[in-house]
Design an enzyme around this catalytic site. Structure first.
Site, PDB file in Angstrom:
ATOM      1  N   ARG A  30       7.197   7.984 -11.850  1.00  0.00           N
ATOM      2  CA  ARG A  30       5.927   7.856 -12.570  1.00  0.00           C
ATOM      3  C   ARG A  30       5.589   9.114 -13.357  1.00  0.00           C
ATOM      4  NH1 ARG A  30       2.539   4.474  -7.941  1.00  0.00           N
ATOM      5  NH2 ARG A  30       3.190   2.413  -8.676  1.00  0.00           N
ATOM      6  N   GLY A  58       6.483  -0.635  -8.140  1.00  0.00           N
ATOM      7  CA  GLY A  58       6.348  -0.490  -6.693  1.00  0.00           C
ATOM      8  C   GLY A  58       7.651  -0.164  -5.988  1.00  0.00           C
ATOM      9  N   LYS A  87       4.357  -9.462   2.538  1.00  0.00           N
ATOM     10  CA  LYS A  87       3.384 -10.510   2.839  1.00  0.00           C
ATOM     11  C   LYS A  87       3.339 -11.617   1.798  1.00  0.00           C
ATOM     12  CE  LYS A  87       0.209  -7.528   5.449  1.00  0.00           C
ATOM     13  NZ  LYS A  87      -1.180  -7.015   5.520  1.00  0.00           N
ATOM     14  N   GLY A 141       1.413  -3.903  -8.558  1.00  0.00           N
ATOM     15  CA  GLY A 141       0.270  -4.819  -8.514  1.00  0.00           C
ATOM     16  C   GLY A 141      -0.183  -5.233  -9.894  1.00  0.00           C
TER      17      GLY A 141
END
Length: 405
Positions: free
Chosen positions: A40, A362, A208, A386
């Site tokens: 990043r 991510g 998840k 996200g």
């Protein structure tokens, strides 16, 4: 999308002007506080260099971790300031506060071509406040660092899906522009969202199902195949009746997964074998097992070789690929082969078919670098996990929408 960009700002002229830049420096640190993946930071360089070369006085804001609105040395941006200094080839000063006396003194003392990083914006509880007035007040204080004739450049794509003070509200307080990184991310993801070339294959991993439910629903109607691995695959396997033993499982999502399989079963591709481990540890005893043969009390930490082969066959014909989420616990070498194998299959498809391949930020982006894969083998590696998911899901990203206001 008709938003003003950094090129518009540079055309207006930045020499001698304070320019406030929101970057995404939420980089991973090891226990010694060292940055383990500078991706990043490297992605922020084109925008920062262009402003510095234009003679701007650059003030950078960013966050690290979740300090929950309190000053916490563990989440100081000190390692970032050091790494950014090295990457830019010039000294980057770090203010000891965010909008306090030190930040203002240093901002006022900047010369043309200087860069200042202020401390973690999340040390101030107003950054993430749900109260618009509190956020606006903090944004006004951030904007004040840029003095008269200042400007704001939004270049932290990893945070544009959050309506936070340094991302959203400050864009209302100063003339606002999209940096090179945000502009590129939006262009790439619009291409995937609006007009993907088929066959379009989506690869989803991560822990998840609940985190990815919206994107599964949205992309199942657009994609030709939906490959599911990682921790979330065990809830799907449980929905098919398999006993996943101690593997990661969201029991409350089993019925939802059964419903998804009922509606999109012809598109959803699941593993056919697994790598089971006696415990969650890098050196755990492990073996390749069939879906119905995880030893009692064991857990699966990766997809198996036959699954990699199956997924690679699906990817081989692709023309567009979007990948978000590792296939297993890639941080442990014994359970990294699934992620490495699927990533390589995407690279191969990109090379052979000219597939347009996007890595959705991510852990996926981190795994590419951690496993030593060829970053150039993908068409684009996003900096926002996200944010990229929400964009493809069709949600409005507040930090982008405000630039269009």
């Amino acid at each position: 999308m008709a938003i003003k960009t950094i090129d518009d700002l540079l055309a207006e002229g930045v020499e001698g002007r304070h320019v406030l830049v929101r970057s995404d420096f939420n980089v991973p640190l090891n226990e010694a506080g060292e940055i383990t993946d500078p991706g990043r930071i490297n992605a922020s360089l084109p925008t920062l260099k262009a402003l510095l070369e234009g003679g701007a006085k650059v003030i950078v804001t960013a966050h690290l971790g979740r300090p929950k609105g309190e000053v916490n040395p563990k989440y100081s941006l000190a390692p970032v300031a050091e790494a950014l200094s090295e990457a830019l080839g010039q000294y980057v000063a770090l203010a000891s506060d965010v909008v306090g006396e030190d930040a203002h003194e240093r901002a006022n003392g900047l010369n043309e071509g200087d860069v200042l990083l202020v401390e973690n914006v999340r040390f101030d509880p107003r950054e993430t406040s749900k109260d618009e007035a509190e956020r606006a007040a903090f944004a006004a204080e951030l904007a004040a660092l840029a003095a008269d004739n200042g400007a704001f450049v939004s270049d932290g794509f990893g945070v544009v899906h959050r309506a936070q003070a340094s991302v959203y509200d400050v864009a209302k307080a100063l003339p606002a522009y999209a940096g090179y990184l945000v502009g590129k991310e939006v262009d790439v993801l619009e291409k995937v969202a609006a007009n993907p070339e088929h066959p379009y294959v989506v690869v989803l991993g991560g822990s998840k199902v609940s985190d990815k439910l919206g994107v599964i629903e949205a992309l199942a109607n657009k994609a030709d195949r939906l490959i599911i691995g990682g921790g979330m695959c065990y809830t799907f396997l449980a929905a098919q009746g398999y006993n996943v033993q101690q593997s990661l499982l969201q029991e409350e999502m089993v019925d939802t997964c059964a419903d998804l399989l009922g509606r999109f079963g012809d598109k959803i591709v699941l593993p056919v074998d697994l790598v089971a481990a006696k415990e969650f540890a890098a050196d755990a005893e492990n073996k390749i097992v069939a879906l119905d043969a995880i030893p009692e009390g064991w857990q699966s930490l990766d997809i198996g070789p036959e699954s990699v082969k199956k997924f690679a066959e699906v990817l081989a014909d692709s023309k567009t690929v979007f990948w978000n989420g590792p296939m297993g616990v890639f941080e442990f070498e014994a359970f990294s082969k699934g992620t490495a194998g699927v990533a390589q299959a995407i690279i191969d498809a990109t090379a052979k078919n000219g597939s347009f391949s996007v890595v959705g930020g991510g852990d996926s982006a981190a795994s590419v670098r951690a496993l030593g894969l060829d970053e150039e083998g993908f068409s684009h590696i996003s900096t926002g996990g996200g944010a990229s998911l929400e964009f493809l899901e069709g949600k409005e990203l507040p930090g982008v929408a405000v630039l269009n206001a």
